[in-house]
Scaffold this motif. Sequence first.
Motif, PDB file in Angstrom:
ATOM      1  N   GLY A 245     -99.479 -29.998  26.232  1.00 12.82           N
ATOM      2  CA  GLY A 245     -99.109 -30.743  27.833  1.00 12.82           C
ATOM      3  C   GLY A 245     -99.818 -31.884  28.697  1.00 12.82           C
ATOM      4  N   GLN A 246     -99.795 -32.813  27.038  1.00 13.90           N
ATOM      5  CA  GLN A 246    -100.288 -33.901  26.923  1.00 13.90           C
ATOM      6  C   GLN A 246     -98.823 -35.024  27.081  1.00 13.90           C
ATOM      7  OE1 GLN A 246    -103.541 -34.607  23.956  1.00 13.90           O
ATOM      8  NE2 GLN A 246    -104.510 -35.305  25.720  1.00 13.90           N
ATOM      9  N   LEU A 247     -98.736 -35.974  27.456  1.00 13.97           N
ATOM     10  CA  LEU A 247     -97.739 -37.149  27.086  1.00 13.97           C
ATOM     11  C   LEU A 247     -98.115 -38.241  25.910  1.00 13.97           C
ATOM     12  CD1 LEU A 247     -94.876 -38.665  28.001  1.00 13.97           C
ATOM     13  CD2 LEU A 247     -96.634 -40.180  29.365  1.00 13.97           C
ATOM     14  N   LEU A 248     -97.762 -38.819  24.915  1.00  9.77           N
ATOM     15  CA  LEU A 248     -98.114 -39.508  24.524  1.00  9.77           C
ATOM     16  C   LEU A 248     -96.806 -40.885  24.535  1.00  9.77           C
ATOM     17  CD1 LEU A 248     -99.565 -41.495  21.417  1.00  9.77           C
ATOM     18  CD2 LEU A 248     -97.366 -39.947  20.458  1.00  9.77           C
ATOM     19  N   ARG A 249     -97.462 -42.361  24.564  1.00 12.68           N
ATOM     20  CA  ARG A 249     -96.858 -43.123  25.020  1.00 12.68           C
ATOM     21  C   ARG A 249     -96.945 -44.133  23.950  1.00 12.68           C
ATOM     22  NH1 ARG A 249     -96.583 -47.200  31.320  1.00 12.68           N
ATOM     23  NH2 ARG A 249     -94.815 -48.295  30.124  1.00 12.68           N
ATOM     24  N   VAL A 250     -95.766 -45.110  23.087  1.00 15.47           N
ATOM     25  CA  VAL A 250     -95.598 -45.774  21.967  1.00 15.47           C
ATOM     26  C   VAL A 250     -95.384 -46.854  23.187  1.00 15.47           C
ATOM     27  CG1 VAL A 250     -94.917 -45.975  19.940  1.00 15.47           C
ATOM     28  CG2 VAL A 250     -95.321 -43.398  20.304  1.00 15.47           C
ATOM     29  N   GLN A 251     -96.271 -47.670  23.026  1.00 18.00           N
ATOM     30  CA  GLN A 251     -96.319 -49.015  23.144  1.00 18.00           C
ATOM     31  C   GLN A 251     -95.807 -49.820  22.152  1.00 18.00           C
ATOM     32  OE1 GLN A 251     -98.291 -49.998  27.095  1.00 18.00           O
ATOM     33  NE2 GLN A 251     -98.948 -48.603  26.673  1.00 18.00           N
ATOM     34  N   GLY A 252     -95.033 -51.070  22.223  1.00 18.77           N
ATOM     35  CA  GLY A 252     -95.049 -52.224  21.182  1.00 18.77           C
ATOM     36  C   GLY A 252     -94.638 -52.978  21.479  1.00 18.77           C
ATOM     37  N   ALA A 253     -95.130 -54.035  20.687  1.00 17.31           N
ATOM     38  CA  ALA A 253     -93.539 -55.252  20.891  1.00 17.31           C
ATOM     39  C   ALA A 253     -92.495 -54.868  19.841  1.00 17.31           C
ATOM     40  CB  ALA A 253     -94.260 -56.741  19.803  1.00 17.31           C
ATOM     41  N   ASN A 254     -91.022 -56.039  20.866  1.00 13.21           N
ATOM     42  CA  ASN A 254     -89.363 -55.159  19.877  1.00 13.21           C
ATOM     43  C   ASN A 254     -89.897 -55.673  18.240  1.00 13.21           C
ATOM     44  OD1 ASN A 254     -88.534 -54.803  21.527  1.00 13.21           O
ATOM     45  ND2 ASN A 254     -87.419 -56.849  21.863  1.00 13.21           N
ATOM     46  N   GLY A 255     -89.688 -54.719  17.081  1.00 13.88           N
ATOM     47  CA  GLY A 255     -89.696 -54.739  15.871  1.00 13.88           C
ATOM     48  C   GLY A 255     -91.001 -54.931  15.491  1.00 13.88           C
ATOM     49  N   ALA A 256     -91.727 -53.849  16.701  1.00 14.74           N
ATOM     50  CA  ALA A 256     -93.274 -53.056  15.576  1.00 14.74           C
ATOM     51  C   ALA A 256     -93.260 -51.960  15.163  1.00 14.74           C
ATOM     52  CB  ALA A 256     -93.967 -53.694  17.497  1.00 14.74           C
TER      53      ALA A 256
END
Length: 208
Positions: free
Chosen positions: A30-41
């Motif tokens: 029931g959880q959402l994992l949001r992956v964030q980072g700059a281009n090329g990360a």
Amino acid sequence: MAPLLELRAVACVRGGRTLFTGLDCAVAAGQLLRVQGANGAGKTSLLRMLCGLLPPAQGRILWRGESIADLAEDFGRELVYLGHAAALKDDLNATENLLIACQLGGLAVAPAAARAALQHAGLSGRDRVPARQLSQGQRRRVALARLALAAAAPLWVLDEPFNALDTAAAAWLGGLVTQQLGRGGVVVLTSHQPLALDGLAGQVELLL
């Protein structure tokens, strides 16, 4: 509650360059994992690792407490992966493209169900149009319509799913994601833009 998805000291090396190392994360039902980072990360590389398409340089990825490398095809049947490109065949119409995508993912879908999914995606009357005649946003919705047919898959891994979507389509996709979480699934996604899902309780964020 035991996590469904775990990353333990995961590292990624591409072309001799270390993109990230020591990633640890646990995502429950029931959880959402949001992956964030700059281009090329390394966001797309990480998503491919989560699907078993790319092995980690170090560390382990677990699903239900077992290594996805050991689960092999059994794990593949539990997930849906949608890359950042729509990956449609231009000579086939929207319905045909959706049926093929489902078939390749191991999901048997009747043409009527595929057409209904496309209608809910805002493509009513466009289901028999060749993909080459669809706009970028419409092509994206054809690919994403697979999610409307994938309720049985507990893991969704989505690379920039909200790209090229108008407000109505983004709301439709947000509803699909919310439904998936509500039935105890896990959704992993990347996005460069603010989402209606940003305030979702229990969201897990991973910054590369």
